[in-house]
Design an enzyme around this catalytic site. Structure first.
Site, PDB file in Angstrom:
ATOM      1  N   ASN A  13      30.423  55.020  39.322  1.00 27.93           N
ATOM      2  CA  ASN A  13      31.883  54.829  39.359  1.00 27.93           C
ATOM      3  C   ASN A  13      32.420  55.972  38.489  1.00 27.93           C
ATOM      4  OD1 ASN A  13      33.777  51.730  38.594  1.00 27.93           O
ATOM      5  ND2 ASN A  13      34.127  53.256  40.161  1.00 27.93           N
ATOM      6  N   ASN A  65      43.954  53.872  39.167  1.00 27.11           N
ATOM      7  CA  ASN A  65      43.088  54.015  40.339  1.00 27.11           C
ATOM      8  C   ASN A  65      43.356  55.356  41.026  1.00 27.11           C
ATOM      9  OD1 ASN A  65      41.654  51.432  40.556  1.00 27.11           O
ATOM     10  ND2 ASN A  65      43.698  50.546  40.823  1.00 27.11           N
ATOM     11  N   CYS A  74      39.103  48.119  33.508  1.00 22.63           N
ATOM     12  CA  CYS A  74      38.031  48.692  34.320  1.00 22.63           C
ATOM     13  C   CYS A  74      36.724  48.561  33.534  1.00 22.63           C
ATOM     14  CB  CYS A  74      38.337  50.162  34.614  1.00 22.63           C
ATOM     15  SG  CYS A  74      36.997  50.955  35.520  1.00 22.63           S
ATOM     16  N   GLY A  75      35.773  47.849  34.087  1.00 29.64           N
ATOM     17  CA  GLY A  75      34.519  47.569  33.378  1.00 29.64           C
ATOM     18  C   GLY A  75      33.666  48.811  33.176  1.00 29.64           C
ATOM     19  N   ASN A  76      33.392  49.541  34.249  1.00 22.61           N
ATOM     20  CA  ASN A  76      32.613  50.771  34.097  1.00 22.61           C
ATOM     21  C   ASN A  76      33.421  51.791  33.292  1.00 22.61           C
ATOM     22  OD1 ASN A  76      30.316  49.968  35.570  1.00 22.61           O
ATOM     23  ND2 ASN A  76      31.362  50.391  37.512  1.00 22.61           N
ATOM     24  N   ASN A 185      40.075  43.238  44.646  1.00 23.81           N
ATOM     25  CA  ASN A 185      38.814  43.959  44.788  1.00 23.81           C
ATOM     26  C   ASN A 185      37.872  43.040  45.562  1.00 23.81           C
ATOM     27  OD1 ASN A 185      39.245  46.359  42.829  1.00 23.81           O
ATOM     28  ND2 ASN A 185      39.904  44.585  41.642  1.00 23.81           N
ATOM     29  N   GLU A 203      36.956  48.627  46.251  1.00 20.92           N
ATOM     30  CA  GLU A 203      37.894  48.469  45.137  1.00 20.92           C
ATOM     31  C   GLU A 203      39.350  48.605  45.551  1.00 20.92           C
ATOM     32  OE1 GLU A 203      37.616  50.451  41.329  1.00 20.92           O
ATOM     33  OE2 GLU A 203      35.446  50.552  41.569  1.00 20.92           O
ATOM     34  N   ARG A 204      40.154  47.714  45.012  1.00 26.11           N
ATOM     35  CA  ARG A 204      41.608  47.843  45.146  1.00 26.11           C
ATOM     36  C   ARG A 204      42.021  49.212  44.599  1.00 26.11           C
ATOM     37  NH1 ARG A 204      45.751  44.242  41.470  1.00 26.11           N
ATOM     38  NH2 ARG A 204      44.572  45.256  39.822  1.00 26.11           N
ATOM     39  N   CYS A 212      31.327  48.654  40.581  1.00 27.28           N
ATOM     40  CA  CYS A 212      32.549  48.164  39.923  1.00 27.28           C
ATOM     41  C   CYS A 212      32.113  47.170  38.843  1.00 27.28           C
ATOM     42  CB  CYS A 212      33.450  47.490  40.964  1.00 27.28           C
ATOM     43  SG  CYS A 212      34.905  46.738  40.232  1.00 27.28           S
ATOM     44  N   GLY A 213      32.421  47.489  37.588  1.00 30.23           N
ATOM     45  CA  GLY A 213      31.959  46.650  36.465  1.00 30.23           C
ATOM     46  C   GLY A 213      32.585  45.263  36.476  1.00 30.23           C
TER      47      GLY A 213
HETATM   48  N1  LIG Z   1      40.170  49.008  41.135  1.00 34.13           N
HETATM   49  C1  LIG Z   1      40.351  48.062  40.085  1.00 34.13           C
HETATM   50  C2  LIG Z   1      40.317  48.638  38.707  1.00 34.13           C
HETATM   51  C3  LIG Z   1      39.040  49.365  38.401  1.00 34.13           C
HETATM   52  C4  LIG Z   1      37.806  48.456  38.356  1.00 34.13           C
HETATM   53  C5  LIG Z   1      36.593  49.234  37.941  1.00 34.13           C
HETATM   54  N2  LIG Z   1      36.109  50.241  38.758  1.00 34.13           N
HETATM   55  C6  LIG Z   1      35.535  48.450  37.224  1.00 34.13           C
HETATM   56  O1  LIG Z   1      34.463  49.021  36.986  1.00 34.13           O
HETATM   57  O2  LIG Z   1      35.784  47.327  36.798  1.00 34.13           O
HETATM   58  C7  LIG Z   1      41.674  47.318  40.265  1.00 34.13           C
HETATM   59  O3  LIG Z   1      42.719  47.930  40.544  1.00 34.13           O
HETATM   60  O4  LIG Z   1      41.665  46.093  40.090  1.00 34.13           O
END
Ligand SMILES: N[C@@H](CCC[C@H](N)C(=O)O)C(=O)O
Length: 275
Positions: A13, A65, A74-76, A185, A203-204, A212-213
């Protein structure tokens, strides 16, 4: 004028990280994220983060995003962010950092620091499961999923096998369904055994990413609630592996790597003044 950037990834990611002093006009953030994350005309990434001073924590993380929309968490990304702020000496090197996000302040432990690649453990909070089993229909197919939020909205679909074309067909349709007014997501999971699962995510705001974390944490929470996995689970995403631990109160810990890719100057700043 150029904008200095760092590119990093957390299990595939990928993110562009910037400092607020290099982007002093915050009204540019969303447009800049869209330009910088563009894979052909920009640097290319799933998201962009800006490091800002915080009044209540060591540092504040803003996340955007690839489509320019703002993500609450965002976890990662937060693992990369912690590594980045230490490497850039924006905070003193210490084992536990407090990082302000759009949601709250997160405790982040850099369990192993190396300037190129680190290992980071993050308390991701307690997910709110809105519906553990609901039915939707996509392209005439009845699909069972779980709907929850771990700061950002997620759905989890249990699959007998994971397949890219299914993720790319169903993901965008579920992301934008009216029943998910904030968008969602979309995570597809295959359970191998009680300690090991594989995940693919749409992913959203970013589309099909390699990991996605928050998605992986969501998957483990749902499977744990259903009694299908143990409290410590290894999760394989397309870009690498995370370990998830669930405590007695259903709080979720995420443990995984953060990796430097490159540093440079983004030369498109002038474009921000033109539509
Ligand atoms: N796309 C997500 C936000 C990012 C999440 C991410 N890549 C993760 O690792 O958690 C959103 O808009 O909810």
């Amino acid at each position: 004028m150029n904008i200095p950037f760092t590119k990093m990834h957390g299990i595939g990611n990928d993110f562009i990280l910037l400092k607020r002093q290099d982007v002093p006009d915050a009204s540019w953030d969303q447009k800049l994220a869209k330009m910088i994350c563009q894979r052909h005309f920009g640097i290319g990434a799933d998201g962009m983060m800006i490091a800002e001073a915080s009044e209540t924590a060591d540092m504040k993380m803003l996340y955007y995003n690839a489509d320019g929309s703002q993500g609450e968490m965002c976890g990662n990304g937060i693992r990369c962010f912690a590594h980045y702020v230490i490497r850039e000496e924006l905070v003193p090197q210490k084992p536990v950092l407090h990082i302000e996000t759009m949601l709250d302040i997160r405790e982040v432990e850099v369990t192993h620091y190396e300037s190129i690649g680190s290992v980071v453990k993050v308390y991701m909070g307690k997910p709110k499961i809105r519906n553990i089993e609901m039915m939707i229909e996509v392209d005439g197919e009845a699909i069972k999923l779980a709907d929850l939020t771990i700061g950002v909205p997620h759905v989890v679909l249990l699959e007998s096998d994971l397949n890219v074309s299914r993720v790319d067909r169903i993901g965008p349709k579920v992301e934008k369904m009216d029943i998910f007014p904030q968008g969602t997501n979309v995570n597809f999971v295959k359970v191998h055994n009680r300690k090991y699962v594989s995940v693919m995510t749409w992913e959203r705001g970013a589309g099909h990413t390699l990991a996605c974390g928050t998605g992986i944490c969501s998957v483990c929470s749902v499977l744990h609630r259903k009694g299908m996995v143990e409290k410590r689970i290894n999760v394989m995403a397309e870009g690498g592996q995370l370990t998830i631990e669930i405590d007695k109160e259903n709080g979720v810990y995420m443990i995984g790597p953060s990796q430097m890719i490159a540093r440079g100057n983004f030369m498109g700043k002038g474009l921000l003044n033109h539509d």
